[in-house]
Write an enzyme that holds these catalytic residues in place. Structure first.
Site, PDB file in Angstrom:
ATOM      1  CB  CYS A 158      -0.910  -0.077   1.150  1.00  0.00           C
ATOM      2  SG  CYS A 158      -2.038  -1.317   1.259  1.00  0.00           S
ATOM      3  CG  ASP A 171       1.013   4.291   3.758  1.00  0.00           C
ATOM      4  OD1 ASP A 171       0.534   5.477   3.425  1.00  0.00           O
ATOM      5  OD2 ASP A 171       0.437   3.275   3.272  1.00  0.00           O
ATOM      6  CB  CYS A 200       4.065   9.847   1.064  1.00  0.00           C
ATOM      7  SG  CYS A 200       2.817  10.088   2.216  1.00  0.00           S
ATOM      8  CB  CYS A 222      -0.387  10.225   6.080  1.00  0.00           C
ATOM      9  SG  CYS A 222      -0.074   9.923   4.607  1.00  0.00           S
TER      10      CYS A 222
END
Lengths: 138, 417
Positions: free
Chosen positions: A37, A39, A64, A107
């Site tokens: 995915c 992360d 990221c 995130c």
């Protein structure tokens, strides 16, 4: 994509990077996300057994800049709090602090998940139950 | 821990930011601009105006440019149709052939790593009753010619396979594909946008029937492209997709973009003049970049064939580092990534997935595209910067730490949402 100054700051100077001994009784480890995915966050806490205060927090993140910043910020925020207090941190607080755009909200969700997973791991190890933990256990 | 930015100083003569994304577009060559300028100012005539000197002047300029474009690919001037760019050329070629040859058959063959201008056009035709075969590619990014032979049937009217890939720079065996198509009596279209002007490409030697070309990938202006349409052995017919005046031998109506076409002609002439020498120079720079990165970093992976590749192209995965975070650290260098986070769809690159790479390798990929104006000093700076940022991010990467500790990541149970 333009990043907020705070995201750039955490990216360039990440706080509390590192590794705690995952086998130690006072350490809880949360590993969330998946490589495919894009992360993966690992967040670790070292909890004082008397006071239940998080004395140390460490993270490592594959992801990221926003994912790195979210987890870096999470370690700053949970340090010095009790485990119950740390659970009150919401992903929306992280979104606000880092000015994350809508595509980066996941995130912040991952960072909240990482906090919960680390605390859950510590509780499991130490046989500490709480209402919050049971609610999270699902 | 050091910071990700500011440690690598740009040497004298290197100006930041550095542009190293020449697959996406290229800067206009000053010599091209110079050729265009009169047609942007005093020589503004419409090439279709038949009865005054303004029109004749424009027409002469277009004719000269048509020769220049044709020369670069071994065609004749009459076989060049000017368009607004390669996306239009791809649409015109595929839809135009599909429509014109509908009675002969309804089957089209393409392959998995084509540009979206080809894939989306094929998908549209599928909705209209055409049958499309999407050939897979091997791990090196190249189609298997046996797969192609097997896919051709008595309803096949067109094979459309690109000459060079825009993400990984891998060259398809165009000549062999063309030969197979000619043997089987099937038309062959190639999206040659990335290869024309970069590597030798000749429509006669390569048995190409129709080819899409773009000006802005070869240091020409944006908004102008061309379609090569073979006139002999066989004479290819294309149904026009834009009506209104019958320009360009009836295949593409609309007033010609004279300055753009003049620029494209000049760009083609320059590319032809400099092709071999420039190819060697770019390959030298590309190999220098690759060698530096491979020497200083572990777990790097070149995506696609190194042997069959555009000279200025390098696509590398820095495993256990996410691509967007790497781009963020090298923000004074313009490159691109196959990471999902950098795409509008949040899906990692379909090209890299077609090579059979795991999503995690695709997420870690960076495309370096070297071009005419890149220098050795720039390559050295970019290499140093990438090495520094990858190391910084690997200090932060739980995956890198786990792999170093001997954990098999593929055997882990990941929490996927």
């Amino acid at each position: 994509m333009a990043y907020s100054d705070k995201v750039v700051d955490h990216y360039n100077n990440p706080r509390n990077v590192g590794t705690l001994d995952k086998n130690a009784a006072e350490v809880g480890t949360g590993l969330v996300g998946a490589p495919e995915c894009g992360d993966v966050m690992r967040l670790q806490i070292k909890v004082n057994p008397e006071t239940q205060v998080i004395e140390e927090a460490r993270f490592k993140t594959f992801g990221c800049g926003s994912a790195i910043a979210s987890s870096s910020l999470a370690t700053e925020w949970i340090k010095g709090r009790t485990v119950d207090d740390a659970l009150s941190i919401k992903n929306t607080d992280i979104v606000k602090e880092l000015s994350l755009p809508p595509v980066k909200i996941h995130c912040s969700v991952l960072a909240e998940d990482a906090i919960r997973a680390a605390i859950g791991d510590w509780r499991k190890k130490n046989g500490v139950a709480s209402e919050t933990a049971e609610a999270q256990a699902k | 821990m050091g910071t990700a930015t500011g440690r690598v100083e740009a040497p004298a003569g290197v100006h930041l930011p550095i542009y190293m994304d020449n697959h996406a577009t290229t800067p206009l060559d000053p010599r091209v601009l110079e050729a265009m300028m009169p047609y942007l100012t005093t020589k503004f005539g419409n090439a279709a105006s038949r009865n005054h000197s303004f029109g004749w002047e424009a027409e002469r300029a277009v004719d000269a440019a048509r020769e220049q474009v044709a020369n670069l690919i071994g065609a004749t001037a009459k076989e060049i149709i000017f368009t607004s760019g390669a996306t239009e050329s791809d649409n015109l070629a595929i839809k135009g052939i599909a429509e014109m040859y509908r009675e002969r058959g309804n089957h089209i063959i393409t392959q998995a790593t084509e540009h979206k201008a080809v894939l989306d056009t094929c998908k549209r035709l599928e909705k209209q009753g055409y049958r499309v075969t999407y050939l897979p590619v091997k791990a090196d990014g190249i189609v298997d010619l046996e797969d192609l032979r097997r896919a051709i049937d008595d309803k096949t009217i067109l094979v459309t396979i690109m000459a060079a890939n825009n993400e990984i720079g891998v060259l398809q065996p165009v000549r062999e594909i063309g030969r197979i198509c000619h043997e089987r009596g099937v038309l062959f279209h190639t999206d040659a946008v990335q290869s024309v002007g970069k590597v030798p490409f000749n429509v006669i030697d390569d048995f190409v029937d129709v080819a899409s070309i773009s000006a802005h990938k070869i240091y020409g202006p944006k908004g102008v492209g061309a379609l090569y349409v073979r006139r002999r052995n066989p004479r290819v017919q294309i149904a026009e997709q834009i009506n209104g005046g019958g320009h360009e031998r009836g295949m593409r109506s609309g007033t010609l973009n004279v300055p753009g076409i003049v620029g494209m002609g000049k760009a083609c002439a320059l590319a032809q003049e400099e092709l071999l020498q420039e190819g060697l120079r770019l390959q030298g720079l590309r190999d220098r970049l690759k060698a530096k990165l491979e020497t200083e970093l572990d777990y790097v992976h070149v995506n696609g064939s190194m042997e069959h590749r555009l000279p200025g192209s390098l696509n590398m995965s820095f495993v256990y580092v996410e691509g967007e975070s790497l781009l963020m650290g090298i923000n004074d260098v313009a490159v691109s990534s196959g990471s999902a986070c950098t795409s509008a769809t949040l899906e990692p690159s379909y090209v890299l997935k077609a090579l059979g790479l795991g999503d995690e390798v695709a997420h870690s990929s960076i495309r370096f595209g070297l071009g005419r104006f890149n220098t050795e000093a720039e390559v050295d700076y970019v290499a140093a910067k990438v090495i520094q940022v990858v190391r910084h991010l690997r200090e932060l990467s739980p995956l890198y730490e786990m792999v170093k500790d001997g954990v098999d990541l593929s055997k882990m149970e990941w929490q996927t949402n």
